[in-house]
Motif scaffolding. Structure first.
Motif, PDB file in Angstrom:
ATOM      1  N   GLU A 198      19.448 -12.377  -4.465  1.00 11.30           N
ATOM      2  CA  GLU A 198      18.894 -12.142  -5.622  1.00 11.30           C
ATOM      3  C   GLU A 198      18.051 -13.202  -5.898  1.00 11.30           C
ATOM      4  O   GLU A 198      17.050 -12.815  -6.518  1.00 11.30           O
ATOM      5  CB  GLU A 198      20.191 -12.197  -6.626  1.00 11.30           C
ATOM      6  N   ALA A 199      18.161 -14.418  -5.595  1.00  6.60           N
ATOM      7  CA  ALA A 199      16.989 -15.407  -5.633  1.00  6.60           C
ATOM      8  C   ALA A 199      15.718 -14.998  -4.935  1.00  6.60           C
ATOM      9  O   ALA A 199      14.882 -15.075  -5.460  1.00  6.60           O
ATOM     10  CB  ALA A 199      17.439 -16.583  -4.930  1.00  6.60           C
ATOM     11  N   ILE A 200      16.062 -14.258  -3.757  1.00  5.41           N
ATOM     12  CA  ILE A 200      14.932 -13.954  -2.830  1.00  5.41           C
ATOM     13  C   ILE A 200      14.010 -12.510  -3.649  1.00  5.41           C
ATOM     14  O   ILE A 200      13.073 -12.448  -3.711  1.00  5.41           O
ATOM     15  CB  ILE A 200      15.153 -13.375  -1.420  1.00  5.41           C
ATOM     16  N   GLU A 201      15.007 -11.573  -4.027  1.00  2.60           N
ATOM     17  CA  GLU A 201      14.502 -10.366  -4.734  1.00  2.60           C
ATOM     18  C   GLU A 201      13.834 -11.010  -6.282  1.00  2.60           C
ATOM     19  O   GLU A 201      12.933  -9.947  -6.478  1.00  2.60           O
ATOM     20  CB  GLU A 201      15.385  -9.441  -4.823  1.00  2.60           C
ATOM     21  N   LEU A 202      14.517 -11.590  -6.711  1.00  2.00           N
ATOM     22  CA  LEU A 202      13.891 -12.016  -8.000  1.00  2.00           C
ATOM     23  C   LEU A 202      12.450 -12.777  -7.874  1.00  2.00           C
ATOM     24  O   LEU A 202      11.523 -12.439  -8.780  1.00  2.00           O
ATOM     25  CB  LEU A 202      14.959 -13.068  -8.743  1.00  2.00           C
ATOM     26  N   THR A 203      12.247 -13.672  -6.886  1.00  2.00           N
ATOM     27  CA  THR A 203      10.899 -14.264  -6.694  1.00  2.00           C
ATOM     28  C   THR A 203      10.032 -13.086  -6.521  1.00  2.00           C
ATOM     29  O   THR A 203       8.533 -13.089  -6.759  1.00  2.00           O
ATOM     30  CB  THR A 203      11.079 -15.170  -5.220  1.00  2.00           C
ATOM     31  N   VAL A 243      12.465 -18.371   1.301  1.00  4.67           N
ATOM     32  CA  VAL A 243      13.166 -19.281   1.804  1.00  4.67           C
ATOM     33  C   VAL A 243      13.465 -19.624   3.379  1.00  4.67           C
ATOM     34  O   VAL A 243      13.549 -18.408   3.954  1.00  4.67           O
ATOM     35  CB  VAL A 243      14.641 -19.373   0.918  1.00  4.67           C
ATOM     36  N   GLN A 244      13.661 -20.628   3.860  1.00  2.20           N
ATOM     37  CA  GLN A 244      14.035 -20.827   5.183  1.00  2.20           C
ATOM     38  C   GLN A 244      15.508 -21.478   5.354  1.00  2.20           C
ATOM     39  O   GLN A 244      15.945 -22.202   4.544  1.00  2.20           O
ATOM     40  CB  GLN A 244      13.172 -21.683   5.847  1.00  2.20           C
ATOM     41  N   VAL A 245      16.324 -20.824   6.194  1.00  2.00           N
ATOM     42  CA  VAL A 245      17.816 -21.363   6.504  1.00  2.00           C
ATOM     43  C   VAL A 245      17.964 -21.612   7.751  1.00  2.00           C
ATOM     44  O   VAL A 245      17.669 -21.164   8.964  1.00  2.00           O
ATOM     45  CB  VAL A 245      18.870 -20.055   6.129  1.00  2.00           C
ATOM     46  N   ARG A 246      18.249 -23.072   8.130  1.00  2.00           N
ATOM     47  CA  ARG A 246      18.531 -23.564   9.345  1.00  2.00           C
ATOM     48  C   ARG A 246      20.136 -23.843   9.542  1.00  2.00           C
ATOM     49  O   ARG A 246      20.742 -24.562   8.863  1.00  2.00           O
ATOM     50  CB  ARG A 246      17.832 -24.918   9.635  1.00  2.00           C
ATOM     51  N   VAL A 268      23.858 -24.314  12.139  1.00  2.00           N
ATOM     52  CA  VAL A 268      24.360 -25.129  13.006  1.00  2.00           C
ATOM     53  C   VAL A 268      23.730 -25.417  14.447  1.00  2.00           C
ATOM     54  O   VAL A 268      23.794 -26.438  14.878  1.00  2.00           O
ATOM     55  CB  VAL A 268      25.882 -25.009  13.044  1.00  2.00           C
ATOM     56  N   ARG A 269      23.092 -24.553  14.965  1.00  2.00           N
ATOM     57  CA  ARG A 269      22.375 -24.537  16.196  1.00  2.00           C
ATOM     58  C   ARG A 269      20.985 -24.936  16.196  1.00  2.00           C
ATOM     59  O   ARG A 269      19.996 -24.670  16.931  1.00  2.00           O
ATOM     60  CB  ARG A 269      22.479 -23.465  16.989  1.00  2.00           C
ATOM     61  N   ASN A 270      20.641 -25.111  14.813  1.00  2.00           N
ATOM     62  CA  ASN A 270      19.126 -25.683  14.504  1.00  2.00           C
ATOM     63  C   ASN A 270      18.276 -24.270  14.797  1.00  2.00           C
ATOM     64  O   ASN A 270      16.994 -24.488  14.531  1.00  2.00           O
ATOM     65  CB  ASN A 270      18.709 -26.632  15.331  1.00  2.00           C
ATOM     66  N   ASP A 271      18.649 -22.999  14.626  1.00  2.00           N
ATOM     67  CA  ASP A 271      17.907 -22.077  14.542  1.00  2.00           C
ATOM     68  C   ASP A 271      17.449 -21.586  13.324  1.00  2.00           C
ATOM     69  O   ASP A 271      18.389 -21.895  12.154  1.00  2.00           O
ATOM     70  CB  ASP A 271      18.782 -20.870  15.140  1.00  2.00           C
ATOM     71  N   VAL A 272      16.379 -21.324  13.080  1.00  2.00           N
ATOM     72  CA  VAL A 272      15.697 -21.229  11.590  1.00  2.00           C
ATOM     73  C   VAL A 272      15.533 -19.807  11.083  1.00  2.00           C
ATOM     74  O   VAL A 272      14.797 -19.073  12.138  1.00  2.00           O
ATOM     75  CB  VAL A 272      14.332 -22.012  11.408  1.00  2.00           C
ATOM     76  N   GLU A 273      16.065 -19.177  10.175  1.00  2.00           N
ATOM     77  CA  GLU A 273      15.688 -17.777   9.615  1.00  2.00           C
ATOM     78  C   GLU A 273      14.968 -17.774   8.426  1.00  2.00           C
ATOM     79  O   GLU A 273      15.216 -18.516   7.597  1.00  2.00           O
ATOM     80  CB  GLU A 273      17.089 -17.188   9.497  1.00  2.00           C
ATOM     81  N   VAL A 274      14.022 -16.998   8.390  1.00  2.00           N
ATOM     82  CA  VAL A 274      13.161 -16.905   7.310  1.00  2.00           C
ATOM     83  C   VAL A 274      13.330 -15.878   6.321  1.00  2.00           C
ATOM     84  O   VAL A 274      13.487 -14.604   7.344  1.00  2.00           O
ATOM     85  CB  VAL A 274      11.604 -16.961   7.683  1.00  2.00           C
ATOM     86  N   HIS A 275      13.652 -15.996   5.186  1.00  3.08           N
ATOM     87  CA  HIS A 275      14.248 -14.585   4.343  1.00  3.08           C
ATOM     88  C   HIS A 275      12.695 -14.573   3.380  1.00  3.08           C
ATOM     89  O   HIS A 275      12.317 -15.464   2.832  1.00  3.08           O
ATOM     90  CB  HIS A 275      15.152 -15.042   3.698  1.00  3.08           C
ATOM     91  N   GLU A 276      12.371 -13.080   3.432  1.00  2.82           N
ATOM     92  CA  GLU A 276      11.364 -12.726   2.828  1.00  2.82           C
ATOM     93  C   GLU A 276      11.538 -11.725   1.853  1.00  2.82           C
ATOM     94  O   GLU A 276      12.635 -11.048   1.793  1.00  2.82           O
ATOM     95  CB  GLU A 276      10.217 -12.242   3.819  1.00  2.82           C
ATOM     96  N   ASP A 277      10.553 -11.610   0.935  1.00  2.00           N
ATOM     97  CA  ASP A 277      10.648 -10.639  -0.060  1.00  2.00           C
ATOM     98  C   ASP A 277       9.422  -9.429   0.498  1.00  2.00           C
ATOM     99  O   ASP A 277       8.323  -9.911   0.857  1.00  2.00           O
ATOM    100  CB  ASP A 277       9.636 -10.896  -1.443  1.00  2.00           C
ATOM    101  N   SER A 308      21.025 -24.823  -5.897  1.00  2.00           N
ATOM    102  CA  SER A 308      21.091 -23.913  -5.074  1.00  2.00           C
ATOM    103  C   SER A 308      20.218 -22.851  -5.333  1.00  2.00           C
ATOM    104  O   SER A 308      18.877 -22.894  -5.020  1.00  2.00           O
ATOM    105  CB  SER A 308      22.601 -23.340  -5.016  1.00  2.00           C
ATOM    106  N   ALA A 309      20.698 -21.513  -5.535  1.00  2.00           N
ATOM    107  CA  ALA A 309      19.576 -20.663  -5.546  1.00  2.00           C
ATOM    108  C   ALA A 309      18.541 -20.733  -6.675  1.00  2.00           C
ATOM    109  O   ALA A 309      17.457 -20.121  -6.665  1.00  2.00           O
ATOM    110  CB  ALA A 309      20.467 -19.065  -5.943  1.00  2.00           C
ATOM    111  N   SER A 310      18.955 -21.390  -7.961  1.00  2.00           N
ATOM    112  CA  SER A 310      18.019 -21.787  -8.790  1.00  2.00           C
ATOM    113  C   SER A 310      16.771 -22.492  -8.079  1.00  2.00           C
ATOM    114  O   SER A 310      15.551 -22.366  -8.438  1.00  2.00           O
ATOM    115  CB  SER A 310      18.414 -22.582  -9.954  1.00  2.00           C
ATOM    116  N   GLU A 311      17.292 -23.381  -7.167  1.00  2.00           N
ATOM    117  CA  GLU A 311      16.244 -24.358  -6.727  1.00  2.00           C
ATOM    118  C   GLU A 311      15.198 -23.589  -5.652  1.00  2.00           C
ATOM    119  O   GLU A 311      14.231 -24.065  -5.350  1.00  2.00           O
ATOM    120  CB  GLU A 311      16.979 -25.378  -5.971  1.00  2.00           C
ATOM    121  N   ILE A 312      15.942 -22.574  -4.942  1.00  2.00           N
ATOM    122  CA  ILE A 312      15.055 -21.691  -4.012  1.00  2.00           C
ATOM    123  C   ILE A 312      14.223 -21.019  -4.931  1.00  2.00           C
ATOM    124  O   ILE A 312      12.992 -20.958  -4.218  1.00  2.00           O
ATOM    125  CB  ILE A 312      16.101 -20.923  -3.385  1.00  2.00           C
TER     126      ILE A 312
END
Length: 715
Positions: A431-436, A446-449, A451-460, A481-485
């Protein structure tokens, strides 16, 4: 992807039991032998779980921390603090004795050895029983209320008691203060000393009974919290009963009034006001207010200082439509302050119904023009996940609700929009992504890293924009959290301005895992053969071996900066009493640090640097001549002074009575000064205290947004 990232401010909610008042009180420590019936012992299940939790946090969590001397020292300090945060119970001699375990407690737990941790807990339990019995005897002792003595109620900033005699003297004064406080509530000239003694005897007998009911599961919960807190403040182990309650979101929510609680210094303390509930609507209760007594309807108040949290919750919650009265000690005030009575009608709090709401505010400019600004208040990032999964075309979500609101605001031709995320603790990442996406064309959010240091980029991925006009986001220390994103993305894109105070700084992701997945079949057989130790009220269907909520990932803004620890800093900052050293992620010693990764490929919508500088100039000029701003600064300074100093309370009846009257006058003068600033009728002596609901931060934010509209138009 649906992540519940609400702040874990209530993580110790189930853990802290609050054995209030007293301990060693002059008796010599006993050697706790195995055959001693008062000694709590770990079960086979506790030993296996402890070993496996240490292994999980060493090998599978985001932080990956192994047991060591340094970790042991933190675990030891955490356990002592959780048992005796106010330094009411242990003497320095007790601390010296227990320090033999300071450097090896985590290594012992890695082997399933809980003997040292249970030794510490048993010593505390023993002291509590001894001193509650001592306190009961002191109630009937002679107390001279004409003698000038000083009593310190909150001792967390002081040293441990140097001797048993010093400890005894403290609790003699505690009982004297309790009796004197009750005496000052009596009608003038009326002797109710016998009634007051009975009240205190009932209070301390109740506390003694609660302590004696403490079991090994209670001890184990304390111990595991001390370990997980040493690794990460958002990683928690819950035993079977606590895990079930956590998952049902019951025990950590005050059914009926809508507030989340935690025990601090033996007092039930408000840590979050849930949007939509009676407390939220009433506007009287604030973060860090303390509930010291509860009354049902118009009945008599029942003191709850020092109660177990579950026992206090049972008194406060109740059927929908019934009335509860709370005796509140306001945040920042000492225990000698005059309590405030709050009357609330209980309701059923359905958290999923905390919906976005709008108002339209009008602000006049220096040129006489009236500006219409739409304000959207968003208490959390919510979604009807079940409806979404079923394909319900009318499922409810944050983005859908805000989209409809923006349609209305467009039709009503507002000049600007403000999204108020103050006290929004997070919720759904999606919802934070879609609201943006309602405010930008498609792009990374937002990017999410992991435990294996792999980075996933979440897009609108939606090109449409619902609001393209002047936009501002309002945050505070409890926006997380989501507010900060969301706020971070708006700031990085240059899509709007961020106003308020620095956010919480929770930039981590947790996952709840059934401990049964980690325990080997052999160990499970051993545990069952030994007989698992469970609370008698463990709900049916609870996970057999409990649950661990473990940190598995970390959030990063599109510019590569983590939201962890630092949070989001506003473009124009307002002062706040909630400082970084005491509130938010930066106040947690074991919190993951801030760091930075590679920026994503994104294009700024606008460079607002020069406009932000001009907005700050205009804001600062207004504040120089603002009486409300001066009042805010004075209020913050007074709050912080109360928080930082050790307050001594007089035990002279005449002096304490005078201090209380002075405090009442000071409070009335403060409120009247605020009412006067708003041309409201003053609060006269003898009248009920009026509710003061002025929102200076929002009012000035609207002035800033009005300037923003003007500057954008000129540009």
């Amino acid at each position: 992807m649906f992540l519940n990232n609400t702040i874990n401010m209530f993580k110790n909610l189930f853990v802290l039991l609050a054995f209030v008042t007293v301990l060693a009180c002059g008796s010599k420590p006993r050697v706790l032998l195995d055959e001693d019936t008062t000694t709590l012992k770990p079960s086979k299940q506790h030993e296996v779980i402890a070993k496996d939790v240490v292994s999980i946090l060493q090998n599978y969590s985001y932080k990956k921390v192994a047991p060591s001397d340094s970790i042991s020292q933190i675990v030891f300090d955490n356990l002592i603090k959780s048992l005796d945060e106010g330094k009411y119970y242990f003497t320095q001699a007790d601390i010296d004795d227990m320090s033999q375990f300071r450097n090896n407690i985590s290594q012992d737990m890695a082997k399933g050895d809980l003997s040292s941790a249970f030794y510490i807990f048993n010593k505390f339990n023993q002291r509590a029983i001894e001193c509650l019995e001592y306190a009961l005897k002191q109630i009937d002792a002679a107390h001279d209320f004409s003698k000038e003595e000083k009593y310190v109620s909150f001792r967390d900033k002081l040293d441990w008691f140097k001797s048993d005699q010093e400890l005894k003297d403290h609790w003699r004064k505690r009982i004297k203060f309790d009796l004197l406080s009750l005496k000052l509530t009596s009608a003038e000239g009326k002797d109710e000393s016998a009634k007051h003694k009975e009240t205190l005897k009932k209070r301390y007998s109740n506390l003694l009974s609660q302590v004696k009911k403490t079991n090994s599961n209670d001890a184990f919960q304390y111990i595991m919290a001390a370990y997980t807190d040493a690794i990460d403040p958002h990683t928690t182990y819950y035993n079977p009963a606590f895990a079930q309650r956590f998952n049902e979101d019951m025990s950590n929510t005050l059914e009926g009034i809508g507030a989340r609680l935690q025990l601090e210094n033996d007092m039930v303390t408000i840590k979050e006001i849930i949007a939509g509930g009676p407390a939220y609507k009433d506007k009287t209760l604030k973060i860090d207010d303390r509930i010291i007594a509860v009354a049902q309807g118009d009945g008599e108040f029942e003191d709850i200082i020092g109660w177990r949290l579950d026992a206090a919750v049972a008194k406060i919650k109740g059927p929908k439509g019934t009335v509860v009265r709370l005796k509140i000690l306001p945040a920042g005030q000492d225990i000698s302050a005059q309590p405030v009575i709050v009357k609330l009608t209980r309701e059923k709090i359905i958290i999923e119904e905390e919906s976005a709401k709008k108002t339209i505010k009008t602000v006049k400019g220096d040129d006489g023009k009236t500006y219409r600004i739409g304000v959207i208040t968003l208490p959390k990032f919510y979604i009807d996940f079940e409806g979404y999964r079923r394909g319900d075309p009318n499922y409810k979500s944050t983005t859908r609700d805000v989209s409809r609101i923006l349609d209305t605001l467009n039709q009503e031709k507002v000049d600007a929009v403000v999204l108020d995320l103050r006290n929004n603790g997070g919720g759904s990442l999606q919802e934070a992504i879609e609201l943006t996406g309602l405010f930008i064309e498609k792009g990374p959010v937002v990017q999410v890293r992991g435990v294996r240091n792999d980075v996933e980029v979440h897009e609108d991925r939606d090109n449409s924009v619902k609001w393209s006009g002047p936009f501002a986001v309002l945050i505070n220390r409890f926006s997380a959290s989501a507010s900060e994103i969301f706020a971070g993305a708006i700031q990085d894109y240059g899509r709007g301005i961020i106003l308020g105070s620095p956010s919480y700084g929770k930039g981590t992701v947790q996952s709840a895992v059934d401990m049964g997945r980690f325990i080997s079949p052999t160990d499970k057989l051993k545990i069952r053969a030994a007989g698992a130790t469970k609370d008698q009220d463990t709900p049916v269907g609870a996970p057999e071996f409990g649950q661990i909520n473990v940190t598995i990932a970390k959030f990063y803004r599109i510019n590569g900066s983590s939201t962890q620890h630092k949070g989001v800093h506003p473009d124009i900052e307002f002062p706040t009493q909630f400082t970084a050293d005491k509130y938010g992620e930066s106040s947690e010693p074991a919190a993951l640090p801030w760091d930075q990764i590679k920026s994503t490929n994104y294009s700024k919508i606008a460079d607002l640097t020069s406009i932000k500088n001009k907005l700050k100039e205009l804001h600062d000029a207004r504040m120089k001549n603002s009486d409300e701003y001066k009042f805010l600064l004075e209020d913050i300074a007074e709050f912080q002074k109360m928080q930082n100093e050790v307050t001594e309370i007089s035990l002279s009846e005449a002096q304490l009575k005078k201090e209380r009257e002075d405090n009442k006058t000071k409070n009335r003068n403060r409120i009247n000064r605020l009412l006067e600033l708003h041309n409201m009728p003053l609060w006269k002596e003898g009248e009920p205290q009026p509710k003061v609901e002025f929102d200076f931060i929002l009012d000035e934010s609207l002035n800033i947004v009005k300037d923003f509209v003007n500057l954008l138009a000129k540009k």
